[in-house]
Design a protein around this motif. Structure first.
Motif, short mmCIF file in Angstrom:
data_model
loop_
_atom_site.label_atom_id
_atom_site.label_comp_id
_atom_site.label_asym_id
_atom_site.label_seq_id
_atom_site.Cartn_x
_atom_site.Cartn_y
_atom_site.Cartn_z
N PRO A 215 42.26 -13.75 4.68
CA PRO A 215 42.68 -13.32 6.02
C PRO A 215 42.14 -14.23 7.12
N SER A 216 42.77 -14.12 8.25
CA SER A 216 42.33 -14.88 9.41
C SER A 216 40.90 -14.49 9.77
N GLY A 217 40.09 -15.50 10.02
CA GLY A 217 38.70 -15.21 10.41
C GLY A 217 37.78 -14.98 9.23
N SER A 218 38.26 -15.24 8.01
CA SER A 218 37.42 -14.97 6.84
C SER A 218 36.47 -16.11 6.52
N GLY A 219 36.54 -17.19 7.29
CA GLY A 219 35.56 -18.27 7.09
C GLY A 219 36.08 -19.47 6.33
N LYS A 220 37.39 -19.57 6.17
CA LYS A 220 37.96 -20.69 5.40
C LYS A 220 37.69 -22.03 6.09
N SER A 221 38.05 -22.11 7.36
CA SER A 221 37.83 -23.37 8.09
C SER A 221 36.34 -23.69 8.17
N SER A 222 35.54 -22.65 8.37
CA SER A 222 34.09 -22.85 8.47
C SER A 222 33.54 -23.49 7.20
N LEU A 223 34.09 -23.08 6.08
CA LEU A 223 33.64 -23.62 4.80
C LEU A 223 33.96 -25.12 4.70
N THR B 232 45.80 -22.40 2.90
CA THR B 232 47.15 -22.08 3.34
C THR B 232 47.29 -20.58 3.56
N HIS B 233 48.14 -20.24 4.53
CA HIS B 233 48.45 -18.83 4.78
C HIS B 233 49.66 -18.40 3.99
N ASP B 234 50.34 -19.39 3.41
CA ASP B 234 51.56 -19.12 2.67
C ASP B 234 51.18 -18.86 1.21
N PHE C 152 42.27 -31.18 10.01
CA PHE C 152 41.95 -29.93 10.68
C PHE C 152 43.18 -29.06 10.88
N GLN C 153 42.88 -27.80 11.19
CA GLN C 153 43.94 -26.84 11.45
C GLN C 153 44.79 -27.27 12.66
N GLN C 154 44.14 -27.79 13.69
CA GLN C 154 44.88 -28.40 14.79
C GLN C 154 44.84 -29.91 14.58
N GLU D 170 26.11 -18.60 9.50
CA GLU D 170 26.46 -17.33 10.13
C GLU D 170 27.92 -16.93 9.90
N ARG D 171 28.75 -17.85 9.39
CA ARG D 171 30.15 -17.50 9.19
C ARG D 171 30.57 -17.45 7.72
N VAL D 172 29.68 -17.98 6.88
CA VAL D 172 30.00 -18.06 5.46
C VAL D 172 28.83 -17.45 4.70
N1 LIG Z 1 32.86 -22.72 16.70
C1 LIG Z 1 32.63 -21.44 16.40
N2 LIG Z 1 31.56 -20.81 16.90
C2 LIG Z 1 31.33 -19.53 16.61
N3 LIG Z 1 32.08 -18.79 15.83
C3 LIG Z 1 33.17 -19.35 15.30
C4 LIG Z 1 33.49 -20.71 15.56
N4 LIG Z 1 34.62 -21.00 14.88
C5 LIG Z 1 34.96 -19.87 14.25
N5 LIG Z 1 34.11 -18.88 14.49
C6 LIG Z 1 34.14 -17.51 13.93
O1 LIG Z 1 33.80 -17.59 12.56
C7 LIG Z 1 34.62 -16.76 11.79
C8 LIG Z 1 35.34 -17.55 10.73
O2 LIG Z 1 36.25 -18.43 11.37
P1 LIG Z 1 37.11 -19.48 10.58
O3 LIG Z 1 37.74 -20.37 11.59
O4 LIG Z 1 36.29 -20.12 9.54
O5 LIG Z 1 38.18 -18.53 9.92
P2 LIG Z 1 39.48 -18.92 9.10
O6 LIG Z 1 39.37 -18.22 7.80
O7 LIG Z 1 39.68 -20.38 9.09
O8 LIG Z 1 40.61 -18.22 9.96
P3 LIG Z 1 42.11 -18.68 10.24
O9 LIG Z 1 42.88 -18.37 9.01
O10 LIG Z 1 42.54 -17.85 11.40
O11 LIG Z 1 42.09 -20.14 10.54
C9 LIG Z 1 35.55 -16.07 12.76
O12 LIG Z 1 35.05 -14.78 13.01
C10 LIG Z 1 35.51 -16.91 14.00
O13 LIG Z 1 35.67 -16.13 15.14
#
Ligand SMILES: Nc1ncnc2c1ncn2[C@@H]1O[C@H](COP(=O)(O)OP(=O)(O)OP(=O)(O)O)[C@@H](O)[C@H]1O
Ligand SMILES: [Mg+2]
Lengths: 231, 257
Positions: free
Chosen positions: A33-41, A186-188, A79-81, A13-15
């Motif tokens: 950009p923030s929220g683009s799904g990088k961490s999710s990937l 990275t954001h940089d 992780f990011q944190q 649902e995020r990627v």
């Molecule tokens: N545990 C979660 N449950 C549901 N939705 C989530 C969860 N974690 C993140 N999301 C949503 O999934 C989308 C992608 O989030 P993700 O953390 O992958 O973005 P990101 O690219 O890593 O952003 P950032 O640069 O801010 O870290 C965002 O819209 C976020 O709100």
């Protein structure tokens, strides 16, 4: 050059329909950009989650074919944190190795040296560390498992310039001398350009663009990437 | 022992009127429920009084068996309400409480601490089951809260190659610890601040303080150990429900009440 990891049409649902390859012993940067799904990937690559569709390969075998904790150990993630465990720095560093009964005090100081932290920090409680120190302890904790692939989520975001420089040198050493493969968010943008051989650009859950780093930054194809680089 | 007459008991209405009028005075909105719960409490206690009288009049093993079973079911139900979203919370509570009750009761009987008589076993079991019920409910709640607030740490542990059990250790430890702490504190100040209910009752009933404290020692220590066992069982069984078979974290739905 050999492919070590590959994602084929990966979707949840995020990627959305992500497709890319990681080349062995290279450093790939990921921007977007923030929220683009990088961490999710990254969560999918480490198999902390499974995709709804698509497949992920590690060394040309589907990741489901590996015992899951071996896989995760081999595809280390930071992780990011920091998400440090309660206790001392040493407790954190030995978490992974102890699961395999491979811990020694030497390893601790070696790891701290790698991330440029003083050895006497070993017995310190993690709640007394600064943000940048925590970030590096988290990094060292993952290195302790000696993974072949490293998934790094903004591991230099809380560091001062000199420490960032040090960490970037460390990343180069890990790739060039220890033969590791790194995928680094990275954001940089400068850092992404400086460090990467390849770069992935994520946008709204899709992998909008990918390619050799210099090429990608010089000739962005999509409007999204153009805007993102210029901003 | 002196009896409280019905007439004297009626004067309790005056006492109830105090919180009720306070509620109206400050519009706290609990006047009605204050009356209702006092009434309900009185009826419940009278009912229990008669039930216990009946239970004490039938053979011990019948009385004990019957009432301990009732207490176990009610307590398990109550505990499992806090475990909403956790699979088999009721069965888990029930089996833990049964295990604990059997364990404690056999120790009491074997070591000749109390005789196998309804008058002794029922109230003492009630204290064990009641305290374990609270401990089980808190353990359920705690597990859910801790998994929620420590999600990142659990993920980090998994990513380092931990299995579900290894990744849950920190949460299990916290849950058991949380169940033990209040008991440790209570034992430390026991008798100094407030006489425990059971001891109070025995003394009012005419027992000597030295007799009363013996019972109190038995019950306090027994509660301490059963509460710890209870939290341990609950956390050791429930942690796995937070993971799927691929050692991935699962969210457990279900609010706390
Ligand atoms: N545990 C979660 N449950 C549901 N939705 C989530 C969860 N974690 C993140 N999301 C949503 O999934 C989308 C992608 O989030 P993700 O953390 O992958 O973005 P990101 O690219 O890593 O952003 P950032 O640069 O801010 O870290 C965002 O819209 C976020 O709100
Ligand atoms: Mg992120």
């Amino acid at each position: 050059m050999k492919t070590i990891m590959e994602a084929r049409n990966v979707k949840n649902e995020r990627v959305d329909d992500v497709h890319f390859e990681l080349m062995e012993e290279t450093l790939t940067t990921m921007i977007g950009p923030s929220g683009s799904g990088k961490s999710s990937l990254l969560m999918l690559l480490n198999r902390l989650e499974d995709p709804d569709e698509g497949e992920i390969y590690f060394k040309s075998k589907k990741i489901e074919q590996y015992p899951i904790n071996e896989l995760r150990r081999n595809i280390g993630m930071v992780f990011q944190q920091a998400h440090l465990f309660d206790g001392t720095v040493e407790d954190n560093l030995k978490f992974g190795p102890r699961l395999k009964k491979k811990w020694s005090q030497n390893l601790g100081s070696e790891l701290l040296e790698k991330v440029q932290l003083p050895v006497d920090i070993l017995t310190k409680d993690v709640s007394h560390l600064s943000g940048g120190e925590q970030q590096r302890v988290a990094f060292a904790r993952t290195l302790a498992n000696d993974p072949e692939v490293l998934l790094l989520d903004e591991v230099t975001s809380a560091l001062d310039m000199r420490t960032v420089e040090w960490m970037e040198k460390l990343l180069h050493r890990l790739v060039d001398e220890e033969g590791k493969t790194i995928l680094m968010i990275t954001h940089d943008l400068k850092q992404a350009e400086r460090l990467g051989s390849y770069t992935l650009f994520m946008n709204e859950g899709r992998l909008e663009e990918k390619g050799e780093t210099s090429e990608l930054f010089r000739h962005p194809n999509s409007n999204a990437l153009k805007k993102f680089i210029e901003a | 022992m002196t009896n409280i007459s019905n007439l004297s008991l009626l004067t309790m209405i005056l006492f109830v009127m105090i919180p009720v009028s306070l509620s109206y005075l400050y519009s706290l909105g609990i006047g009605k429920s204050a009356i209702w719960s006092s009434l309900r409490g009185v009826v419940q206690l009278f009912l229990i009084g008669y039930i216990l009288t009946f239970l004490f009049s039938i053979p011990d093993w019948q009385g004990i068996g019957l009432w301990v079973a009732v207490m176990l079911v009610i307590a398990s139900f109550q505990a499992s309400r806090r475990g909403q979203g956790i699979p088999h919370a009721f069965l888990l509570s029930l089996s833990s409480l049964i295990l604990i009750e059997v364990f404690v009761l056999s120790l009491w009987i074997v070591f000749d601490i109390i005789p196998f008589r309804s008058e002794q076993v029922i109230p003492m079991s009630g204290m064990i089951i009641g305290n374990s019920m609270v401990a089980a409910g808190l353990a359920f709640e705690r597990m859910k809260n801790e998994f929620h607030s420590n999600q990142g740490k659990v993920l980090a542990a998994l990513s380092l190659g931990a299995n579900a059990s290894q990744a849950s250790q920190m949460i299990i430890r916290k849950t058991i610890r949380a169940a033990m702490i209040p008991n440790v504190d209570r034992l430390k100040t026991i008798g100094l601040v407030q006489l425990p209910g059971m001891m109070t009752g025995l003394i009012l009933g005419g027992a000597s303080p030295i007799e009363a404290i013996r019972y109190q020692i038995v019950i306090s220590i027994s509660v301490f150990s059963t509460v710890s066992i209870c939290a341990m069982i609950i956390s050791l069984v429930t942690y796995r429900f937070f993971f799927n078979q691929n050692m991935q974290l699962q969210t457990i739905e279900g609010g706390n009440d």
